[in-house]
Write an enzyme that holds these catalytic residues in place. Sequence first.
Site, PDB file in Angstrom:
ATOM      1  N   LYS A 170      -3.539  -9.688  -7.124  1.00 47.92           N
ATOM      2  CA  LYS A 170      -4.194 -10.023  -6.270  1.00 47.92           C
ATOM      3  C   LYS A 170      -5.991  -8.908  -6.905  1.00 47.92           C
ATOM      4  O   LYS A 170      -6.013  -8.227  -7.322  1.00 47.92           O
ATOM      5  CB  LYS A 170      -4.717 -10.050  -4.481  1.00 47.92           C
ATOM      6  CG  LYS A 170      -5.551  -9.529  -3.997  1.00 47.92           C
ATOM      7  CD  LYS A 170      -5.618  -8.807  -2.733  1.00 47.92           C
ATOM      8  CE  LYS A 170      -5.776  -7.294  -1.852  1.00 47.92           C
ATOM      9  NZ  LYS A 170      -6.567  -8.015  -0.442  1.00 47.92           N
ATOM     10  N   LYS A 183       0.786  -1.618   0.062  1.00 54.05           N
ATOM     11  CA  LYS A 183      -0.367  -0.344  -0.133  1.00 54.05           C
ATOM     12  C   LYS A 183       1.454   1.581   0.207  1.00 54.05           C
ATOM     13  O   LYS A 183       0.837   2.603  -0.468  1.00 54.05           O
ATOM     14  CB  LYS A 183      -1.119  -0.063   1.362  1.00 54.05           C
ATOM     15  CG  LYS A 183      -1.950  -0.716   1.466  1.00 54.05           C
ATOM     16  CD  LYS A 183      -3.065  -0.097   1.041  1.00 54.05           C
ATOM     17  CE  LYS A 183      -4.317  -1.675   1.361  1.00 54.05           C
ATOM     18  NZ  LYS A 183      -5.273  -1.778   1.634  1.00 54.05           N
ATOM     19  N   LYS A 238     -10.912  -4.652  -4.470  1.00 58.46           N
ATOM     20  CA  LYS A 238     -11.831  -3.189  -5.011  1.00 58.46           C
ATOM     21  C   LYS A 238     -11.457  -2.044  -4.980  1.00 58.46           C
ATOM     22  O   LYS A 238     -12.342  -1.520  -5.157  1.00 58.46           O
ATOM     23  CB  LYS A 238     -13.030  -3.283  -3.493  1.00 58.46           C
ATOM     24  CG  LYS A 238     -12.606  -3.144  -2.319  1.00 58.46           C
ATOM     25  CD  LYS A 238     -13.782  -3.084  -1.125  1.00 58.46           C
ATOM     26  CE  LYS A 238     -13.375  -4.022  -0.215  1.00 58.46           C
ATOM     27  NZ  LYS A 238     -12.527  -3.503   0.849  1.00 58.46           N
TER      28      LYS A 238
HETATM   29  P1  ATP Z   1      -8.843  -2.529  -0.922  1.00 56.70           P
HETATM   30  O1  ATP Z   1      -8.906  -3.148  -1.996  1.00 56.70           O
HETATM   31  O2  ATP Z   1      -9.370  -1.811  -0.011  1.00 56.70           O
HETATM   32  O3  ATP Z   1      -7.256  -3.537   0.165  1.00 56.70           O
HETATM   33  P2  ATP Z   1      -9.643  -5.754  -0.482  1.00 56.70           P
HETATM   34  O4  ATP Z   1     -10.509  -5.664  -0.928  1.00 56.70           O
HETATM   35  O5  ATP Z   1      -8.424  -6.525  -0.042  1.00 56.70           O
HETATM   36  O6  ATP Z   1      -9.823  -4.137  -0.335  1.00 56.70           O
HETATM   37  P3  ATP Z   1     -10.407  -6.084   2.768  1.00 56.70           P
HETATM   38  O7  ATP Z   1     -11.825  -5.418   2.873  1.00 56.70           O
HETATM   39  O8  ATP Z   1      -9.028  -5.534   2.300  1.00 56.70           O
HETATM   40  O9  ATP Z   1     -10.975  -5.588   1.252  1.00 56.70           O
HETATM   41  O10 ATP Z   1     -10.870  -7.481   2.435  1.00 56.70           O
HETATM   42  C1  ATP Z   1     -11.923  -7.891   3.447  1.00 56.70           C
HETATM   43  C2  ATP Z   1     -12.052  -9.411   2.894  1.00 56.70           C
HETATM   44  O11 ATP Z   1     -11.769 -10.342   2.034  1.00 56.70           O
HETATM   45  C3  ATP Z   1     -10.096  -9.983   4.010  1.00 56.70           C
HETATM   46  O12 ATP Z   1     -10.880 -11.457   4.039  1.00 56.70           O
HETATM   47  C4  ATP Z   1      -9.519  -9.980   2.834  1.00 56.70           C
HETATM   48  O13 ATP Z   1      -8.615 -11.515   2.589  1.00 56.70           O
HETATM   49  C5  ATP Z   1     -10.729 -10.794   1.508  1.00 56.70           C
HETATM   50  N1  ATP Z   1      -9.989 -11.010   0.223  1.00 56.70           N
HETATM   51  C6  ATP Z   1      -9.578  -9.572   0.091  1.00 56.70           C
HETATM   52  N2  ATP Z   1      -9.104  -9.433  -1.643  1.00 56.70           N
HETATM   53  C7  ATP Z   1      -9.558 -11.169  -1.901  1.00 56.70           C
HETATM   54  C8  ATP Z   1      -8.940 -11.296  -3.112  1.00 56.70           C
HETATM   55  N3  ATP Z   1      -8.763 -11.299  -3.951  1.00 56.70           N
HETATM   56  N4  ATP Z   1      -9.042 -12.961  -2.585  1.00 56.70           N
HETATM   57  C9  ATP Z   1      -9.773 -13.818  -1.935  1.00 56.70           C
HETATM   58  N5  ATP Z   1     -10.471 -12.951  -0.510  1.00 56.70           N
HETATM   59  C10 ATP Z   1     -10.058 -11.896  -0.400  1.00 56.70           C
END
Ligand code: ATP
Length: 340
Positions: free
Chosen positions: A201, A119, A204
């Site tokens: 990965k 990040k 969002k």
């Molecule tokens: P950001 O992009 O804002 O960092 P994020 O998409 O990584 O957000 P989080 O809110 O940080 O989402 O994560 C919520 C949950 O979703 C966590 O348990 C995280 O491990 C899971 N997660 C996030 N991205 C993935 C992915 N690509 N595949 C599987 N699980 C995921």
Amino acid sequence: MSEAQTEKRKRILSGIQPTGTPTLGNYVGAVRNWALLQKDYDCLYMIADLHALTVRQVPADLRRRTRELAALLLATGIDPVKNVLFVQSHVPAHCELSWILACNTQFGELSRMTQFKDKSAKHPDNVNGGLFTYPVLMAADILIYNADLVPVGQDQTQHLELARNIAGRFNGVYGDTFTLPEGYVPAAGAKLMSLAEPTKKMSKSDTNLNSFVLMTDDKDTIVRKFKRAVTDSDGQVRFDRENKPGVSNLMTIYSVFTGKTMEEIEAEFAGRGYGDFKLAVAEATADALVPVQTEYDRILADKDYVDSVLRDGAERASRLANRTVSKVYRKVGLLQLDRH
Ligand code: ATP
Ligand code: LTN
């Protein structure tokens, strides 16, 4: 169920940030399992709005998304009576414990966190202190409820390990205080990859809108996004993460929603090319998401209901959390005045 039985149930805590609409990655890696686990565990599910502030947010959007996320979680089937659904900032005790834990966490440990490194690289103009101490607040979220199990995607396992280390060290110095939490990472789909760059990965907050499927995308959008998904040129539906990351990612998604094994999927699409395959993945995904979306629209239309769930959640979570904070304050030697 009798009270004694209820007491024996193990406790779950997990969180998701209101940084955008959840993607298929969030759903498959984490959120989908939350509703499934409520059968066997006492669950606390949290919208991590304080964590979201580590990246610059538009205040009005953050507020709106927080409520939307609560509605979406309810739409996945989380029962707010049997479980506790709440917003992190509504339970100030998390920040109180976070400070104590920060004083028991080493700079070196935090420097090793890959999410911090990722990040910081993504937002070089805003490498703030909150981004660095993010995992300490996450440890507080978990330890404050003495959670036994934490269902998360693979990207969070390093943070979880840190939470265990902090808890273990604290227990060693101050006596048994915290439960050491275990991760619960699903066997399939623990890390869905970006549809545009399948070695990254799915996230969002990605600026490329074609890189993810959102939980709220309609069927046409889902079909369009999967049609555009990056694959390769050999035309064979075969699972090989190393050499065929795009196809392997799509196969993972298809497998999660159909229950088919990789061998079955390979056989199903042998000699059929990617067009058919992508359409099948899109249809399986849309079939899984449409019922959640219908519920989401219904629930979000009733803001008062959503807010009442969150109010109740905050109260119940606070009661549990405040107890831990008092205990910890006493253990570390903070003077507490008698309550009269
Ligand atoms: P950001 O992009 O804002 O960092 P994020 O998409 O990584 O957000 P989080 O809110 O940080 O989402 O994560 C919520 C949950 O979703 C966590 O348990 C995280 O491990 C899971 N997660 C996030 N991205 C993935 C992915 N690509 N595949 C599987 N699980 C995921
Ligand atoms: N860091 C998590 C969100 C989160 C979380 C938690 C997950 C905040 N606090 C406690 C599990 C337990 C993420 O998904 N990025």
